[in-house]
Write an enzyme that holds these catalytic residues in place. Structure first.
Site, PDB file in Angstrom:
ATOM      1  N   SER A 121       0.972  -0.972   0.138  1.00 41.92           N
ATOM      2  CA  SER A 121      -0.102   0.082  -0.076  1.00 41.92           C
ATOM      3  C   SER A 121       0.761   1.412   0.151  1.00 41.92           C
ATOM      4  O   SER A 121       1.982   1.298   0.535  1.00 41.92           O
ATOM      5  CB  SER A 121      -0.908   0.046   1.181  1.00 41.92           C
ATOM      6  OG  SER A 121      -1.536   1.097   1.527  1.00 41.92           O
ATOM      7  N   TYR A 145      -1.075   0.039   9.965  1.00 38.89           N
ATOM      8  CA  TYR A 145      -1.034  -0.588   8.634  1.00 38.89           C
ATOM      9  C   TYR A 145       0.007  -0.407   7.780  1.00 38.89           C
ATOM     10  O   TYR A 145       0.483  -1.342   7.390  1.00 38.89           O
ATOM     11  CB  TYR A 145      -2.592  -0.184   8.249  1.00 38.89           C
ATOM     12  CG  TYR A 145      -2.782  -0.525   6.682  1.00 38.89           C
ATOM     13  CD1 TYR A 145      -3.156  -1.974   6.576  1.00 38.89           C
ATOM     14  CD2 TYR A 145      -2.329  -0.076   5.686  1.00 38.89           C
ATOM     15  CE1 TYR A 145      -3.617  -2.517   5.353  1.00 38.89           C
ATOM     16  CE2 TYR A 145      -2.778  -0.363   4.541  1.00 38.89           C
ATOM     17  CZ  TYR A 145      -3.196  -1.696   4.082  1.00 38.89           C
ATOM     18  OH  TYR A 145      -3.664  -2.064   2.796  1.00 38.89           O
ATOM     19  N   LYS A 149       2.749  -3.288   6.603  1.00 36.04           N
ATOM     20  CA  LYS A 149       3.042  -3.402   5.233  1.00 36.04           C
ATOM     21  C   LYS A 149       4.517  -3.135   4.922  1.00 36.04           C
ATOM     22  O   LYS A 149       5.014  -4.115   3.936  1.00 36.04           O
ATOM     23  CB  LYS A 149       2.122  -2.551   4.357  1.00 36.04           C
ATOM     24  CG  LYS A 149       0.698  -2.770   4.087  1.00 36.04           C
ATOM     25  CD  LYS A 149       0.219  -4.132   3.580  1.00 36.04           C
ATOM     26  CE  LYS A 149      -1.183  -4.595   3.254  1.00 36.04           C
ATOM     27  NZ  LYS A 149      -1.181  -5.777   2.599  1.00 36.04           N
TER      28      LYS A 149
END
Length: 319
Positions: A121, A145, A149
């Site tokens: 992402s 998050y 990632k």
């Protein structure tokens, strides 16, 4: 030979599986015997070549037997989305990081070295950002998050360097317009402010109207994930990470597109009530990227946001 797709029951995973079954993707795995969808629910794709396996992607006892000598290609899409990973740190670490390590270890201990495509992402970036993010900018995530990632990206690069896998990391733009219902992603509004008004329903924009977003339509993301598996590892070299192409659009421009495609009646359905939690995550993300390298490698980009909105409108009329 088979393809394994984690997160195969989700919106992106099920669309990817449909694309992988098409004749246009027949070159990816010659002699394809089937696709294994790995998720917490059955894959909605109805095809005899698709088998659903339901279980915990972070459990080695569940994942390891699924990656066998017939596994030629793995797509790792299973994830806890941004807002949920921020709210539940332990769950985010288990699904976004621990499950990736489990999957990589399962691949490592197979005689065949499978290709692996990982859906990362743009959330890996944050902090002080240039107007346009260059290809070699170091990640500095400002959310759990994004950090999860980024750590997974490093693992995939190292497992590729060691020859355990042939990895590709695809940093996905924010996907808009997603059909269906809102999810727990901080970026969910980027679809909601288009999808709901076109269906005659109100929606809220939680970020400033001058917020720039890096967007891609679902169809273009799927095409680029398929293309990533088609590339030879030598074309990527040491840098296995790719910032997938998108279009840089301000929220105000998205709403202008909504008005042009859906009319003023759709535009007035979008309210503006700020949400500090969403702003803290989304406004830390970059809004523009240098995409010379992925375009040179054959990846695709949407024409403009008007075209994205029209494509969603056409999709809804067929449902």
């Amino acid at each position: 030979m088979k393809i394994v797709v984690t997160g195969g029951a989700g919106f992106l995973g099920s669309r990817l599986i449909e694309a992988l079954l098409s004749p246009a993707a027949s070159d990816l795995v010659p002699g394809l015997s089937g696709i294994l969808s790995v998720d917490l629910a059955p894959c909605p794709v109805q095809d005899p070549r698709v088998e659903s396996v339901i279980g915990d992607v972070a459990d080695p006892a569940f994942i390891t037997p699924l990656i066998d000598a017939d596994t030629a290609l793995v797509y790792h899409l299973a994830a806890v989305v941004s807002g949920q990973a921020e709210a539940d740190f332990d769950l985010g670490m288990r699904v976004n990081l621990d499950a990736t390590r489990v999957l990589l270890e399962a691949c490592r201990h197979r005689a065949r070295t499978p290709k692996l495509v990982f859906a990362s992402s743009l959330a890996v970036f944050g902090g002080e950002l240039p107007e346009r993010v260059p290809e070699d900018l170091a990640p500095l995530p400002q959310s759990s998050y994004g950090a999860q990632k980024a750590m997974a990206e490093l693992l995939i690069n190292d497992y590729s360097r060691k020859g355990f896998i042939d990895g590709r990391v695809c940093r996905l733009p924010t996907i808009s317009v997603r059909p269906g219902k809102p999810n727990a992603a901080a970026s969910s509004f980027a679809s909601g402010i288009i999808r709901e008004p076109l269906a005659g329903e109100p929606s809220n924009c939680p970020v400033p109207l001058d917020t720039r977003l890096w967007l891609s339509s679902p169809n273009t993301v799927i095409a680029n994930l398929v293309h990533a598996a088609r590339l030879e590892g030598a074309a990527l070299g040491l840098r296995r990470t790719l910032n997938l192409p998108g279009i840089s659009v301000r929220v105000s421009q998205m709403l202008d597109s909504l008005a042009r495609v859906g009319g003023d009646a759709a535009r007035v359905l979008v309210g503006h009530e700020p949400d500090e939690r969403v702003q803290r995550i989304v406004c830390s993300w970059p809004g523009d990227f240098d995409i010379e390298r992925p375009l040179r490698l054959g990846f695709h980009v949407d024409e403009d946001f008007d075209a994205v909105v029209r494509a969603h409108q056409r999709f809804m009329t067929t449902q």
